[in-house]
Design a protein around this motif. Structure first.
Motif, PDB file in Angstrom:
ATOM      1  N   LEU A 105       0.830  -1.204   0.000  1.00 41.25           N
ATOM      2  CA  LEU A 105       0.000   0.000   0.000  1.00 41.25           C
ATOM      3  C   LEU A 105       0.867   1.258   0.000  1.00 41.25           C
ATOM      4  O   LEU A 105       0.582   2.221  -0.713  1.00 41.25           O
ATOM      5  CB  LEU A 105      -0.945   0.002   1.202  1.00 41.25           C
ATOM      6  CG  LEU A 105      -2.090  -0.996   1.136  1.00 41.25           C
ATOM      7  CD1 LEU A 105      -2.814  -1.075   2.475  1.00 41.25           C
ATOM      8  CD2 LEU A 105      -3.059  -0.653   0.018  1.00 41.25           C
ATOM      9  N   TYR A 119       0.758   4.016  -2.933  1.00 37.03           N
ATOM     10  CA  TYR A 119       0.142   5.300  -2.593  1.00 37.03           C
ATOM     11  C   TYR A 119       1.066   6.259  -1.857  1.00 37.03           C
ATOM     12  O   TYR A 119       0.688   7.398  -1.608  1.00 37.03           O
ATOM     13  CB  TYR A 119      -1.127   5.061  -1.762  1.00 37.03           C
ATOM     14  CG  TYR A 119      -2.206   4.347  -2.535  1.00 37.03           C
ATOM     15  CD1 TYR A 119      -2.993   5.025  -3.462  1.00 37.03           C
ATOM     16  CD2 TYR A 119      -2.424   2.990  -2.361  1.00 37.03           C
ATOM     17  CE1 TYR A 119      -3.978   4.374  -4.178  1.00 37.03           C
ATOM     18  CE2 TYR A 119      -3.412   2.329  -3.076  1.00 37.03           C
ATOM     19  CZ  TYR A 119      -4.179   3.019  -3.989  1.00 37.03           C
ATOM     20  OH  TYR A 119      -5.149   2.368  -4.703  1.00 37.03           O
ATOM     21  N   TYR A 129      -0.888   7.624   2.057  1.00 34.92           N
ATOM     22  CA  TYR A 129      -1.936   6.607   2.240  1.00 34.92           C
ATOM     23  C   TYR A 129      -2.388   6.544   3.695  1.00 34.92           C
ATOM     24  O   TYR A 129      -3.558   6.351   3.984  1.00 34.92           O
ATOM     25  CB  TYR A 129      -1.441   5.221   1.798  1.00 34.92           C
ATOM     26  CG  TYR A 129      -2.449   4.145   2.084  1.00 34.92           C
ATOM     27  CD1 TYR A 129      -3.505   3.927   1.216  1.00 34.92           C
ATOM     28  CD2 TYR A 129      -2.386   3.382   3.249  1.00 34.92           C
ATOM     29  CE1 TYR A 129      -4.461   2.966   1.484  1.00 34.92           C
ATOM     30  CE2 TYR A 129      -3.336   2.418   3.528  1.00 34.92           C
ATOM     31  CZ  TYR A 129      -4.368   2.219   2.643  1.00 34.92           C
ATOM     32  OH  TYR A 129      -5.327   1.271   2.920  1.00 34.92           O
ATOM     33  N   ASP A 158      -5.957  -0.245  -3.459  1.00 35.71           N
ATOM     34  CA  ASP A 158      -6.301  -0.323  -2.042  1.00 35.71           C
ATOM     35  C   ASP A 158      -7.424  -1.334  -1.841  1.00 35.71           C
ATOM     36  O   ASP A 158      -7.364  -2.175  -0.943  1.00 35.71           O
ATOM     37  CB  ASP A 158      -6.714   1.056  -1.524  1.00 35.71           C
ATOM     38  CG  ASP A 158      -7.041   1.061  -0.034  1.00 35.71           C
ATOM     39  OD1 ASP A 158      -6.635   0.123   0.672  1.00 35.71           O
ATOM     40  OD2 ASP A 158      -7.690   2.025   0.416  1.00 35.71           O
ATOM     41  N   SER A 207      -6.573  -4.456   0.367  1.00 32.30           N
ATOM     42  CA  SER A 207      -7.155  -4.376   1.708  1.00 32.30           C
ATOM     43  C   SER A 207      -8.416  -5.208   1.889  1.00 32.30           C
ATOM     44  O   SER A 207      -8.749  -5.577   3.019  1.00 32.30           O
ATOM     45  CB  SER A 207      -7.469  -2.923   2.055  1.00 32.30           C
ATOM     46  OG  SER A 207      -6.288  -2.158   2.079  1.00 32.30           O
TER      47      SER A 207
END
Length: 155
Positions: free
Chosen positions: A33, A37, A41, A53, A57
């Motif tokens: 992540l 990002y 993030y 994401d 996630s």
């Protein structure tokens, strides 16, 4: 294994297993992540910050958990505490449908302030709402005591 050789796994052991699973998933997901990002993030309150994401996630953890459940009847955390998920009526491996239902039922169990998860602490069979809805129980062998220590006096 016969039913009399098993015990239901209680709340705190299952919390420990969940923590192990969360840490392991985090070790895989959090660096990815951040790579996609950046450090931004971790700021802000948005629930999903983009397609990657969502995949990392939400989709990846679901797939990973279901693969472990179907293959081993347990996630790594449950394996660490020698627990496995079984059908509540037969003690056999649950069906893939039961596992999918159990996973989705976690969301219902967590909604009213986690009451469905805490239910494990008070239920006679140690079932959370997700277990009840899926028709599963979490069990492990009774008396998992380690082998006693012995010393070889012949040396």
């Amino acid at each position: 294994m016969e039913a009399e050789e098993l015990e239901y796994v209680g709340f705190w052991a299952r919390v420990g297993a969940s923590l192990i699973d969360t840490i392991l998933i985090g070790i895989v997901i959090w660096p990815l992540l951040t790579a996609f990002y950046g450090d931004a993030y971790w700021e802000g309150a948005s629930m999903v910050k983009g397609p990657m994401d969502f995949l990392l996630s939400w989709v990846f953890p679901m797939v990973a958990v279901l693969v472990f459940w179907v293959a081993k009847q347990a996630t790594p955390g449950k394996m660490a505490i020698s627990a496995r998920i079984v059908d509540a009526k037969t003690g056999a491996a649950p069906s893939t449908g039961q596992f999918i239902g159990r996973y989705l039922a976690y969301f219902l169990s967590g909604l009213p302030l986690g009451l469905g998860i805490f239910w494990v602490a008070f239920d006679g069979r140690k079932q959370g709402w997700h277990d009840k809805l899926a028709g599963t129980v979490v069990v492990r062998q009774k008396n998992r005591k380690p082998r006693p220590v012995t010393f070889d006096q012949s040396h």
